[in-house]
Scaffold this active site. Structure first.
Site, PDB file in Angstrom:
ATOM      1  N   CYS A  44       0.829  -1.207   0.000  1.00  0.00           N
ATOM      2  CA  CYS A  44       0.000   0.000   0.000  1.00  0.00           C
ATOM      3  C   CYS A  44       0.873   1.270   0.000  1.00  0.00           C
ATOM      4  CB  CYS A  44      -0.976  -0.018   1.169  1.00  0.00           C
ATOM      5  SG  CYS A  44      -2.334   1.161   0.997  1.00  0.00           S
ATOM      6  N   HIS A  83      -3.791  -5.088   0.606  1.00  0.00           N
ATOM      7  CA  HIS A  83      -3.291  -5.572   1.896  1.00  0.00           C
ATOM      8  C   HIS A  83      -3.402  -7.094   1.969  1.00  0.00           C
ATOM      9  CE1 HIS A  83      -2.738  -1.718   4.045  1.00  0.00           C
ATOM     10  NE2 HIS A  83      -3.697  -1.297   3.232  1.00  0.00           N
ATOM     11  N   GLU A 113      -2.328  -8.946   4.305  1.00  0.00           N
ATOM     12  CA  GLU A 113      -2.357  -9.390   5.690  1.00  0.00           C
ATOM     13  C   GLU A 113      -3.766  -9.532   6.258  1.00  0.00           C
ATOM     14  OE1 GLU A 113      -1.706  -4.852   5.896  1.00  0.00           O
ATOM     15  OE2 GLU A 113      -1.288  -6.519   4.544  1.00  0.00           O
ATOM     16  N   THR A 119       2.758 -17.117  33.714  1.00  0.00           N
ATOM     17  CA  THR A 119       3.061 -18.523  33.981  1.00  0.00           C
ATOM     18  C   THR A 119       4.077 -19.064  32.982  1.00  0.00           C
ATOM     19  OG1 THR A 119       0.859 -18.893  34.906  1.00  0.00           O
ATOM     20  CG2 THR A 119       2.092 -20.829  34.203  1.00  0.00           C
TER      21      THR A 119
END
Length: 510
Positions: free
Chosen positions: A79, A167, A169, A227
């Protein structure tokens, strides 16, 4: 991570999605502002230029230094990146006369192009721009068009430089992942060797090299991020890791005791610290969401400073910071994009605290954290826990914080979360919680008029928290939970359900 991809960010709302798509190909990538000095181009095998809210024709147009990239490394402009490579290298970009936003289909594809290998005419792509490439330099070869956008993709002959006006993605570009694979694997020859197992090995080695035989203090929350960070650190430094779980008074109902019990048998050295009164006293009277976050962050650090002084020769503070935390807290472009909100564990330590920071998960997304946790053998139930914000219920209580408001929200939240579990909906939701609104509403209970609090329930589906859609929970479930909350939680007489997606909303209300 010998084979890496650099994504130069110009402030696009889609930049993080580029990283996600690249990571899904088992290729490691990093996002850096186009004008940052914190990376060395020589460390990367390929470069991707992101989109941008700016126009290449504007006086404030971001202009990267491509002297070490263009013609020297495989380069893909997306783009704004495509328009930049055309406009500043002899072509012409102007305002578009046609609609170039939303779904489009490729009307022409150069099937001999390595970038479009296996991608045919008719493939759906997603456009999002107001400018268009009117003229391309002579050495730029057209390789794809749509009905409205002639110069939808090109290749600079003599270079491994490609550019696309759409795009790849976003979900709506149906062959977007294939195109990125063609560029990164087929053209740039990047190895697809970044896996959870490789991340574990590399991270443990990096921690050993960074920390050595020093002692580390880590704040456990009971969530996935802290964790996984704890287990990684434990494998790297063993008994030199000291874990602390702080009760900030803003946890879920009974969570302090249940989290401490959860870590029994995991082999982690964990100490519980009840600092709830300290946090709530500091928050008293404060209603500004950013100030609440800052107060919690400050007290969090102060508590850890106190605890660190109880451990002889501790030199490091470990945190479960993940990539979205970093992206949302800091303008990733150094200018074009805006900070959405600050995160309590991002931004460094105050001068008085003499600890260095270690963040083993800083560069990975939430779903990647879970995959790493699975690789480490962490219990699936723990890895499946919904995300919970670091500031806890403070940012789910809109307005000032009081002990009574915390009690109300803890009761509401417990009914909602337990209800999701009981009805088999918990694992179908990425994150859920309740918000206590700063308004009262009129109600009737029995023959009496009430004027009590309103709570909003929120449940979203997502992959990494960067984008999210609200979950269409069954009406029967919502009806049951609403009745149970109003009948059992004193102080609440109205329940609403949030049906906003991110963007434009955020997952949390503050």
């Amino acid at each position: 991570m010998q084979h890496k991809v650099l994504i130069l960010d110009f402030g696009s709302q889609f930049t993080q999605l580029i990283a996600r798509r690249v990571r899904e190909l088992n290729i490691y990538c990093e996002i850096h502002p186009f004008n940052s000095e914190k990376f060395d181009v020589d460390d990367y095998n390929a470069v991707i230029l992101s989109g941008s809210p700016y126009s290449v024709r504007g006086e404030d147009a971001p202009q990267p230094d491509l002297s070490k990239i263009k013609g020297k490394k495989p380069l893909l402009g997306v783009c704004y990146g495509a328009q930049y490579l055309a406009h500043f290298f002899g072509g012409k970009v102007g305002a578009s006369n046609t609609r170039e936003y939303g779904r489009a289909n490729l009307s022409f594809v150069d099937t001999t192009s390595d970038l479009f290998k296996g991608i045919n005419e008719g493939s759906q792509v997603w456009m999002s721009h107001s400018d268009t490439i009117l003229e391309m330099p002579e050495e730029y070869k057209l390789i794809a068009s749509t009905h409205d956008v002639k110069n939808a993709a090109y290749h600079i002959e003599g270079e491994q430089t490609y550019a696309i006006q759409f795009h790849p993605e976003v979900f709506h570009s149906t062959d977007g992942s294939k195109l990125l694979e063609n560029f990164l694997v087929g053209i740039a020859k990047v190895d697809q060797d970044w896996t959870p197992d490789s991340f574990v090995d590399e991270t443990i080695a990096a921690i050993k090299a960074k920390v050595g035989t020093d002692k580390v203090i880590l704040g456990l929350s009971g969530g996935v991020d802290s964790t996984v960070a704890a287990v990684l650190l434990d494998k790297a430094i063993g008994e030199n890791l000291h874990c602390v779980f702080v009760n900030n008074g803003l946890l879920r109902k009974n969570e302090f005791d249940s989290v401490l019990k959860q870590y029994e048998g995991m082999g982690l050295n964990v100490k519980g610290v009840d600092a709830s009164a300290r946090f709530l006293d500091e928050l008293a009277g404060e209603s500004d969401p950013e100030k609440k976050r800052k107060i919690i962050g400050r007290v969090f650090i102060e508590v850890f400073d106190d605890e660190s002084h109880l451990i002889e020769n501790v030199k490091w503070l470990a945190q479960g910071t993940i990539y979205p935390d970093v992206i949302e807290s800091v303008s990733v472009t150094g200018g074009p994009s805006a900070t959405i909100k600050s995160h309590h564990n991002v931004g460094g330590l105050p001068d008085f605290m003499k600890l260095q920071i270690v963040e083993p998960l800083r560069m990975i997304f939430k779903d990647e954290v879970r995959r790493v946790g699975k690789s480490l053998g962490i219990d699936a139930e723990l890895l499946g826990r919904h995300p919970f914000p670091g500031p806890g219920l403070a940012i789910r209580i809109l307005g000032d914080i009081t002990r009574e408001k915390v009690r109300i929200l803890q009761e509401v939240d417990a009914i909602f979360i337990n209800g999701l579990r009981e009805d088999g909906l918990y694992d179908k939701v990425w994150q859920a919680g309740a918000m206590l609104l700063p308004v009262n509403s009129v109600g009737v209970m029995g023959d009496e008029r009430t004027y009590e609090k309103v709570v909003a329930l929120r449940a979203v589906e997502s992959t990494d928290g960067m984008t999210a859609d609200w979950v269409n929970l069954p009406y029967e479930f919502l009806q049951k939970i609403s009745n149970k909350i109003i009948n059992n939680v004193k102080g609440v007489n109205r329940v609403v359900y949030d049906i906003s997606s991110k963007p434009p909303a955020t997952i949390e209300w503050e």
